[in-house]
Design a protein around this motif. Structure first.
Motif, short mmCIF file in Angstrom:
data_model
loop_
_atom_site.label_atom_id
_atom_site.label_comp_id
_atom_site.label_asym_id
_atom_site.label_seq_id
_atom_site.Cartn_x
_atom_site.Cartn_y
_atom_site.Cartn_z
N ALA A 71 -38.83 -41.87 -31.30
CA ALA A 71 -38.11 -42.55 -30.43
C ALA A 71 -36.76 -42.68 -30.65
CB ALA A 71 -38.88 -43.93 -31.36
N THR A 72 -36.57 -42.45 -32.03
CA THR A 72 -35.22 -41.91 -32.09
C THR A 72 -34.10 -40.81 -30.69
OG1 THR A 72 -34.40 -42.71 -34.02
CG2 THR A 72 -32.88 -41.98 -32.91
N SER A 73 -35.05 -40.16 -30.91
CA SER A 73 -34.36 -38.72 -29.64
C SER A 73 -34.29 -39.40 -28.38
CB SER A 73 -35.97 -37.53 -29.52
OG SER A 73 -35.69 -36.96 -31.13
N PHE A 74 -35.92 -39.87 -27.91
CA PHE A 74 -35.46 -40.64 -26.62
C PHE A 74 -34.89 -41.66 -26.12
CE2 PHE A 74 -39.53 -38.51 -26.30
CZ PHE A 74 -39.73 -37.67 -25.31
N LEU A 75 -34.01 -42.07 -27.41
CA LEU A 75 -32.95 -42.86 -27.38
C LEU A 75 -31.96 -42.22 -27.05
CD1 LEU A 75 -33.96 -46.13 -29.50
CD2 LEU A 75 -33.94 -46.00 -27.50
N VAL A 76 -31.59 -41.05 -27.94
CA VAL A 76 -30.25 -41.04 -27.84
C VAL A 76 -30.35 -39.81 -26.26
CG1 VAL A 76 -29.20 -38.05 -28.76
CG2 VAL A 76 -30.29 -40.11 -30.37
N LEU A 77 -31.01 -38.87 -25.75
CA LEU A 77 -31.55 -38.89 -24.68
C LEU A 77 -30.74 -39.98 -23.68
CD1 LEU A 77 -34.56 -36.68 -24.44
CD2 LEU A 77 -31.99 -35.57 -24.64
N LEU A 79 -28.25 -41.54 -24.15
CA LEU A 79 -27.12 -41.54 -23.93
C LEU A 79 -26.23 -40.52 -22.99
CD1 LEU A 79 -26.02 -42.97 -27.70
CD2 LEU A 79 -26.07 -44.15 -26.40
N TRP A 80 -26.99 -39.83 -22.96
CA TRP A 80 -27.16 -38.15 -22.17
C TRP A 80 -26.46 -38.63 -21.10
CZ3 TRP A 80 -29.52 -32.88 -22.41
CH2 TRP A 80 -29.25 -32.58 -24.38
N VAL A 81 -27.18 -39.82 -19.75
CA VAL A 81 -27.12 -39.91 -18.80
C VAL A 81 -24.99 -40.59 -18.40
CG1 VAL A 81 -27.23 -41.55 -17.04
CG2 VAL A 81 -29.36 -40.70 -18.95
N PRO A 82 -24.41 -41.43 -19.43
CA PRO A 82 -23.24 -41.35 -19.11
C PRO A 82 -22.27 -40.03 -18.81
CG PRO A 82 -23.69 -42.50 -20.84
CD PRO A 82 -25.28 -42.10 -20.17
N LEU A 83 -22.47 -39.04 -19.89
CA LEU A 83 -21.99 -37.75 -20.67
C LEU A 83 -22.09 -36.80 -19.54
CD1 LEU A 83 -23.09 -37.43 -24.36
CD2 LEU A 83 -20.69 -38.45 -23.08
N GLY A 144 -31.17 -29.57 -28.83
CA GLY A 144 -31.83 -31.10 -29.19
C GLY A 144 -31.11 -32.65 -28.82
N PRO A 145 -32.00 -33.47 -28.73
CA PRO A 145 -31.34 -35.16 -28.59
C PRO A 145 -29.30 -34.81 -28.83
CG PRO A 145 -33.53 -35.18 -28.26
CD PRO A 145 -33.22 -33.31 -28.99
N TRP A 153 -20.68 -34.87 -25.48
CA TRP A 153 -19.16 -35.99 -26.51
C TRP A 153 -17.67 -34.77 -25.92
CZ3 TRP A 153 -19.59 -40.04 -30.65
CH2 TRP A 153 -17.82 -40.36 -30.98
N VAL A 154 -18.23 -34.00 -26.85
CA VAL A 154 -17.01 -32.79 -26.77
C VAL A 154 -16.04 -32.71 -25.39
CG1 VAL A 154 -16.04 -30.90 -27.78
CG2 VAL A 154 -17.35 -32.21 -29.34
N ARG A 155 -17.71 -32.09 -24.43
CA ARG A 155 -17.00 -31.63 -23.33
C ARG A 155 -16.13 -32.90 -22.46
NH1 ARG A 155 -20.03 -32.44 -19.12
NH2 ARG A 155 -21.49 -32.57 -20.03
N ARG A 156 -17.07 -34.01 -22.51
CA ARG A 156 -16.26 -35.23 -21.65
C ARG A 156 -14.72 -35.84 -21.80
NH1 ARG A 156 -17.85 -36.25 -16.64
NH2 ARG A 156 -18.17 -38.57 -17.29
N THR A 157 -14.60 -35.59 -23.70
CA THR A 157 -13.85 -36.53 -24.20
C THR A 157 -12.30 -35.61 -24.84
OG1 THR A 157 -14.24 -35.70 -27.00
CG2 THR A 157 -15.22 -38.10 -25.48
N GLY A 158 -12.96 -33.58 -24.37
CA GLY A 158 -12.18 -32.77 -24.41
C GLY A 158 -11.73 -32.91 -26.52
#
Length: 229
Positions: A71-77, A79-83, A144-145, A153-158
């Motif tokens: 369940a947590t894995s799919f919730l974390v996924l 968070l990939w959307v805005p990234l 993995g998620p 996050w690294v790629r988007r924020t630097g």
């Protein structure tokens, strides 16, 4: 061909070839990952950072540890959307199979009474997790998620990998501890060891891809890169 990790989109991952070999390594790696989680949990000496959260949530929900992991894995996924991070086949399989494997291993393992055996569970869990992580990442079918959240996050924020990973893991450990997760020497050993272990094993387990773009600009989703240190 390349033996370094490539940043491939979902379609390019499949088109890169050698799918039988890569899927086999991926599935074995995900299964071993769940076993390593179970070893750490049964040791009673501290859990992996994300498992501190999983365990804490499971204490308050009518779910097994593995079900919470899924369940947590799919919730974390989500968070990939805005990234703007795209999941691969390995990402989806990771989200499902690690939790199932952990539940199966927990059914077979009991917490040892001997302190030496419990310490052995911790060491075995950390070593096995390093191997499992290198196997599933080396299959080059998507992170993995939780790994993808970090790299996205690294790629988007630097920001640096070290800062982002530390921030995420401190946050989940704190939340999990407040919910009743187990923090201990195993948690510290894992945090100190998993990076060097994965970096040691990943070059040996990263599979050559059969077909990747010759030039990165020919396929914007591909960027040849070494794994984060």
């Amino acid at each position: 061909m390349t033996t370094s990790l490539a940043h491939l989109g979902p379609v390019a991952q499949v088109r890169a070839g050698r799918m039988t070999r890569r899927l086999t390594q991926l599935l074995v790696g995900l299964g071993l990952y769940g076993v390593s989680m179970a070893l750490m949990i049964r040791s009673g000496l501290g859990q992996m950072p994300w498992d501190v959260l999983h365990y804490g949530l499971a204490r308050h929900l009518s779910l097994t540890i593995g079900q919470v992991v899924v369940a947590t894995s799919f919730l974390v996924l989500l968070l990939w959307v805005p990234l703007r991070q795209l999941p691969g086949l390995g990402t989806v399989l990771n989200a499902v199979l690690v939790g199932l494997s952990a539940d199966a291993a927990l059914l077979l393992l009991a917490t040892p009474e001997d302190p030496v055996a419990r310490a052995g569970f911790v060491v075995a869990g950390v070593l096995l997790n390093g191997l499992a992580t290198a196997m599933y990442l080396g299959a080059q079918l998507g992170p993995g998620p939780r790994d993808g959240l970090m790299t996205g996050w690294v790629r988007r924020t630097g920001l640096s990998v070290r800062l982002v990973r530390t921030t995420l893991e401190v946050a989940v450990v704190l939340a999990g501890w407040l919910l009743g997760g187990v923090v201990g020497v195993g948690t510290a050993l894992y945090a100190l060891s998993i990076g060097p272990l994965t970096q040691l094993l990943l070059p040996r387990l990263t599979l050559r891809l059969g077909r990747v773009p010759v030039r990165p600009e020919a396929c914007p989703e591909w960027v040849g890169q070494r794994p984060p240190g």
